[in-house]
Design a protein around this motif. Structure first.
Motif, PDB file in Angstrom:
ATOM      1  N   VAL A   1      -7.721  -6.112  -4.139  1.00 53.16           N
ATOM      2  CA  VAL A   1      -7.467  -6.260  -2.690  1.00 53.16           C
ATOM      3  C   VAL A   1      -8.607  -5.109  -2.007  1.00 53.16           C
ATOM      4  N   LYS A   2      -8.977  -5.476  -1.055  1.00 58.31           N
ATOM      5  CA  LYS A   2     -10.014  -4.782  -0.160  1.00 58.31           C
ATOM      6  C   LYS A   2      -9.571  -4.316   1.092  1.00 58.31           C
ATOM      7  N   LEU A   3      -9.519  -3.237   1.583  1.00 62.49           N
ATOM      8  CA  LEU A   3      -9.146  -2.870   2.856  1.00 62.49           C
ATOM      9  C   LEU A   3     -10.168  -3.170   4.038  1.00 62.49           C
ATOM     10  N   LYS A   4      -9.866  -4.186   4.753  1.00 60.81           N
ATOM     11  CA  LYS A   4     -10.954  -4.534   5.767  1.00 60.81           C
ATOM     12  C   LYS A   4     -10.754  -4.138   7.088  1.00 60.81           C
ATOM     13  N   LYS A   5      -9.505  -3.504   7.557  1.00 54.08           N
ATOM     14  CA  LYS A   5      -9.397  -2.975   8.468  1.00 54.08           C
ATOM     15  C   LYS A   5      -8.599  -1.698   8.637  1.00 54.08           C
ATOM     16  N   SER A   6      -8.943  -0.725   9.650  1.00 51.77           N
ATOM     17  CA  SER A   6      -8.231   0.577   9.632  1.00 51.77           C
ATOM     18  C   SER A   6      -6.632   0.315   9.776  1.00 51.77           C
ATOM     19  N   THR A   7      -6.027   1.373   9.236  1.00 53.05           N
ATOM     20  CA  THR A   7      -4.746   1.569   9.642  1.00 53.05           C
ATOM     21  C   THR A   7      -4.117   2.356  10.888  1.00 53.05           C
ATOM     22  N   ILE A   8      -5.295   2.826  11.621  1.00 49.44           N
ATOM     23  CA  ILE A   8      -5.006   3.280  12.957  1.00 49.44           C
ATOM     24  C   ILE A   8      -4.089   2.155  13.813  1.00 49.44           C
ATOM     25  N   GLY A   9      -3.172   2.891  14.325  1.00 46.79           N
ATOM     26  CA  GLY A   9      -2.335   1.944  15.177  1.00 46.79           C
ATOM     27  C   GLY A   9      -1.211   1.152  14.347  1.00 46.79           C
TER      28      GLY A   9
ATOM     29  N   GLN B   1       3.543   0.710   6.953  1.00 44.56           N
ATOM     30  CA  GLN B   1       2.484  -0.051   6.934  1.00 44.56           C
ATOM     31  C   GLN B   1       1.367   1.011   6.197  1.00 44.56           C
ATOM     32  N   LYS B   2       1.046   1.957   6.727  1.00 43.74           N
ATOM     33  CA  LYS B   2       0.198   3.108   6.011  1.00 43.74           C
ATOM     34  C   LYS B   2       0.733   3.473   4.563  1.00 43.74           C
ATOM     35  N   ALA B   3       1.803   3.733   4.562  1.00 44.48           N
ATOM     36  CA  ALA B   3       2.603   4.018   3.128  1.00 44.48           C
ATOM     37  C   ALA B   3       2.323   2.650   2.270  1.00 44.48           C
ATOM     38  N   ASN B   4       2.209   1.593   2.673  1.00 45.33           N
ATOM     39  CA  ASN B   4       2.137   0.330   1.859  1.00 45.33           C
ATOM     40  C   ASN B   4       0.566   0.441   1.421  1.00 45.33           C
ATOM     41  N   VAL B   5      -0.343   0.410   2.283  1.00 47.02           N
ATOM     42  CA  VAL B   5      -1.685   0.638   2.038  1.00 47.02           C
ATOM     43  C   VAL B   5      -2.008   1.748   0.962  1.00 47.02           C
ATOM     44  N   ARG B   6      -1.586   2.915   1.185  1.00 39.44           N
ATOM     45  CA  ARG B   6      -1.551   4.203   0.368  1.00 39.44           C
ATOM     46  C   ARG B   6      -1.106   3.775  -0.919  1.00 39.44           C
ATOM     47  N   GLY B   7       0.181   3.175  -1.066  1.00 38.04           N
ATOM     48  CA  GLY B   7       0.681   2.842  -2.411  1.00 38.04           C
ATOM     49  C   GLY B   7      -0.179   1.670  -2.983  1.00 38.04           C
TER      50      GLY B   7
ATOM     51  N   LYS C   1       2.024  -8.364   1.222  1.00 41.66           N
ATOM     52  CA  LYS C   1       2.515  -9.418   2.106  1.00 41.66           C
ATOM     53  C   LYS C   1       2.931  -8.584   3.437  1.00 41.66           C
ATOM     54  N   LYS C   2       3.359  -7.196   3.310  1.00 46.43           N
ATOM     55  CA  LYS C   2       3.607  -6.458   4.193  1.00 46.43           C
ATOM     56  C   LYS C   2       2.300  -6.015   5.408  1.00 46.43           C
ATOM     57  N   VAL C   3       1.037  -5.882   4.670  1.00 48.92           N
ATOM     58  CA  VAL C   3       0.017  -5.572   5.189  1.00 48.92           C
ATOM     59  C   VAL C   3      -1.003  -6.545   5.237  1.00 48.92           C
ATOM     60  N   ILE C   4      -0.759  -7.765   4.950  1.00 45.13           N
ATOM     61  CA  ILE C   4      -1.798  -8.934   4.767  1.00 45.13           C
ATOM     62  C   ILE C   4      -3.154  -9.016   5.759  1.00 45.13           C
ATOM     63  N   HIS C   5      -2.535  -8.656   6.804  1.00 42.55           N
ATOM     64  CA  HIS C   5      -3.479  -8.857   7.946  1.00 42.55           C
ATOM     65  C   HIS C   5      -4.531  -7.661   7.995  1.00 42.55           C
TER      66      HIS C   5
END
Length: 61
Positions: free
Chosen positions: A8-16, A21-27, A50-54
């Motif tokens: 998985v690669k984070l392509k967008k910021s978690t701002i907003g 959702q931020k916790a899922n990305v950190r997890g 699935k929760k942060v697929i966007h």
């Protein structure tokens, strides 16, 4: 499914994003935009994705 992984690669910021959702990305082990992580293909990881697929780019290995 033994030995299968997902990259998985984070392509967008978690701002907003919501706190959940931020916790899922950190997890998933992602911090900054552009970071990549290779994870086991488990139902728990799939649910988090699935929760942060966007926000993510996903590659199955």
């Amino acid at each position: 499914m033994a030995g299968k992984t997902i990259t998985v690669k984070l392509k967008k910021s978690t701002i907003g994003c919501t706190d959940k959702q931020k916790a899922n990305v950190r997890g998933l082990g992602l911090r900054k935009t552009g970071t990549e992580k290779t994870l086991e293909n488990t139902p728990a990881v799939r649910g988090m994705i699935k929760k942060v697929i966007h926000l993510l780019d996903i590659k199955e290995n």
